[in-house]
Design a protein around this motif. Structure first.
Motif, mmCIF file in Angstrom:
data_model
loop_
_atom_site.group_PDB
_atom_site.id
_atom_site.type_symbol
_atom_site.label_atom_id
_atom_site.label_comp_id
_atom_site.label_asym_id
_atom_site.label_seq_id
_atom_site.Cartn_x
_atom_site.Cartn_y
_atom_site.Cartn_z
ATOM 1 N N ALA A 56 11.156 -4.117 2.608
ATOM 2 C CA ALA A 56 9.859 -4.782 2.780
ATOM 3 C C ALA A 56 9.026 -4.660 1.510
ATOM 4 C CB ALA A 56 9.104 -4.178 3.970
ATOM 5 N N TYR A 57 9.034 -3.499 0.898
ATOM 6 C CA TYR A 57 8.277 -3.312 -0.338
ATOM 7 C C TYR A 57 8.775 -4.268 -1.426
ATOM 8 C CZ TYR A 57 6.162 -1.211 -4.428
ATOM 9 O OH TYR A 57 5.441 -1.020 -5.573
ATOM 10 N N TYR A 58 10.073 -4.334 -1.604
ATOM 11 C CA TYR A 58 10.636 -5.212 -2.629
ATOM 12 C C TYR A 58 10.352 -6.680 -2.323
ATOM 13 C CZ TYR A 58 13.953 -7.541 -5.651
ATOM 14 O OH TYR A 58 14.516 -8.371 -6.587
ATOM 15 N N ASP A 59 10.520 -7.048 -1.063
ATOM 16 C CA ASP A 59 10.365 -8.441 -0.661
ATOM 17 C C ASP A 59 8.918 -8.914 -0.753
ATOM 18 O OD1 ASP A 59 11.239 -10.894 0.233
ATOM 19 O OD2 ASP A 59 11.347 -10.316 2.332
ATOM 20 N N TRP A 60 7.965 -8.040 -0.453
ATOM 21 C CA TRP A 60 6.571 -8.451 -0.362
ATOM 22 C C TRP A 60 5.725 -8.041 -1.558
ATOM 23 C CZ3 TRP A 60 6.078 -6.138 5.197
ATOM 24 C CH2 TRP A 60 6.831 -6.915 6.073
ATOM 25 N N SER A 61 6.278 -7.335 -2.528
ATOM 26 C CA SER A 61 5.462 -6.774 -3.616
ATOM 27 C C SER A 61 4.851 -7.820 -4.543
ATOM 28 C CB SER A 61 6.294 -5.796 -4.443
ATOM 29 O OG SER A 61 7.375 -6.459 -5.055
ATOM 30 N N VAL B 134 3.896 -3.201 4.672
ATOM 31 C CA VAL B 134 4.964 -2.228 4.411
ATOM 32 C C VAL B 134 4.724 -0.974 5.247
ATOM 33 C CG1 VAL B 134 5.999 -0.743 2.650
ATOM 34 C CG2 VAL B 134 5.502 -3.135 2.127
ATOM 35 N N GLY B 135 3.473 -0.530 5.305
ATOM 36 C CA GLY B 135 3.149 0.635 6.130
ATOM 37 C C GLY B 135 3.433 0.395 7.604
ATOM 38 N N MET B 136 3.147 -0.816 8.058
ATOM 39 C CA MET B 136 3.428 -1.145 9.457
ATOM 40 C C MET B 136 4.927 -1.173 9.730
ATOM 41 S SD MET B 136 0.474 -4.015 10.014
ATOM 42 C CE MET B 136 0.982 -4.483 11.646
ATOM 43 N N VAL B 137 5.711 -1.694 8.794
ATOM 44 C CA VAL B 137 7.168 -1.673 8.941
ATOM 45 C C VAL B 137 7.657 -0.229 8.988
ATOM 46 C CG1 VAL B 137 9.344 -2.178 7.744
ATOM 47 C CG2 VAL B 137 7.596 -3.938 7.941
ATOM 48 N N MET B 138 7.115 0.611 8.103
ATOM 49 C CA MET B 138 7.543 2.007 8.048
ATOM 50 C C MET B 138 7.233 2.735 9.353
ATOM 51 S SD MET B 138 6.492 5.040 5.418
ATOM 52 C CE MET B 138 4.823 5.117 6.045
ATOM 53 N N VAL B 139 5.998 2.656 9.803
ATOM 54 C CA VAL B 139 5.600 3.369 11.019
ATOM 55 C C VAL B 139 6.322 2.805 12.242
ATOM 56 C CG1 VAL B 139 3.655 3.860 12.559
ATOM 57 C CG2 VAL B 139 3.373 4.100 10.101
ATOM 58 N N GLY B 140 6.396 1.498 12.332
ATOM 59 C CA GLY B 140 7.067 0.879 13.471
ATOM 60 C C GLY B 140 8.534 1.231 13.550
#
Length: 130
Positions: free
Chosen positions: A88-93, A104-110
């Motif tokens: 997600a970080y790479y794709d959305w940066s 990215v934080g939401m993907v991580m926590v979820g």
């Protein structure tokens, strides 16, 4: 001491392999779709469709099951979460608004919560022999 280190090797390997697989699965399902859909009223959606995200989740479930049923709980949770977060970080940066880190934080926590719960359920069911 040496035996304790040798016991950690399979867990670490599971983390690395599952992180790499999560990255690959993200790329297969979500990595190729980078455009937003513009509707006649000017609103935008996307870039992902619901079926792509559902496909990603359904593809990751067997990986979580495999790891959790073999007692690689840390591998399932940390590997999948780390791989999805990195993807997600790479794709959305390249987002110009700077808000990509919220996503990215939401993907991580979820992914952390969901893989932890699913892994715990699978491990407990496997332990009970069902």
């Amino acid at each position: 001491m040496r035996q304790q280190i040798l016991k950690l090797v399979p867990q670490l390997l599971a983390i690395l392999v599952l992180a790499a697989l999560a990255l690959a699965v993200w790329a297969a399902w979500l990595g190729w779709d980078q455009h937003r859909d513009v509707h006649p009223d000017g609103s935008t959606t996307g870039p992902y469709e619901a079926w792509q995200v559902i496909g990603l989740v359904l593809t990751l479930l067997p990986l979580v099951y495999w790891a959790a049923s073999r007692r690689f709980i840390a591998g399932a949770v940390l590997g999948i979460t780390g791989g999805l977060t990195a993807a997600a970080y790479y794709d959305w940066s390249d987002d110009s608004s700077g808000l990509f880190m919220v996503g990215v934080g939401m993907v991580m926590v979820g992914s952390l919560v969901v893989t932890a719960v699913i892994s715990a359920v699978i491990a407990s069911v496997k332990r009970d022999g069902r």
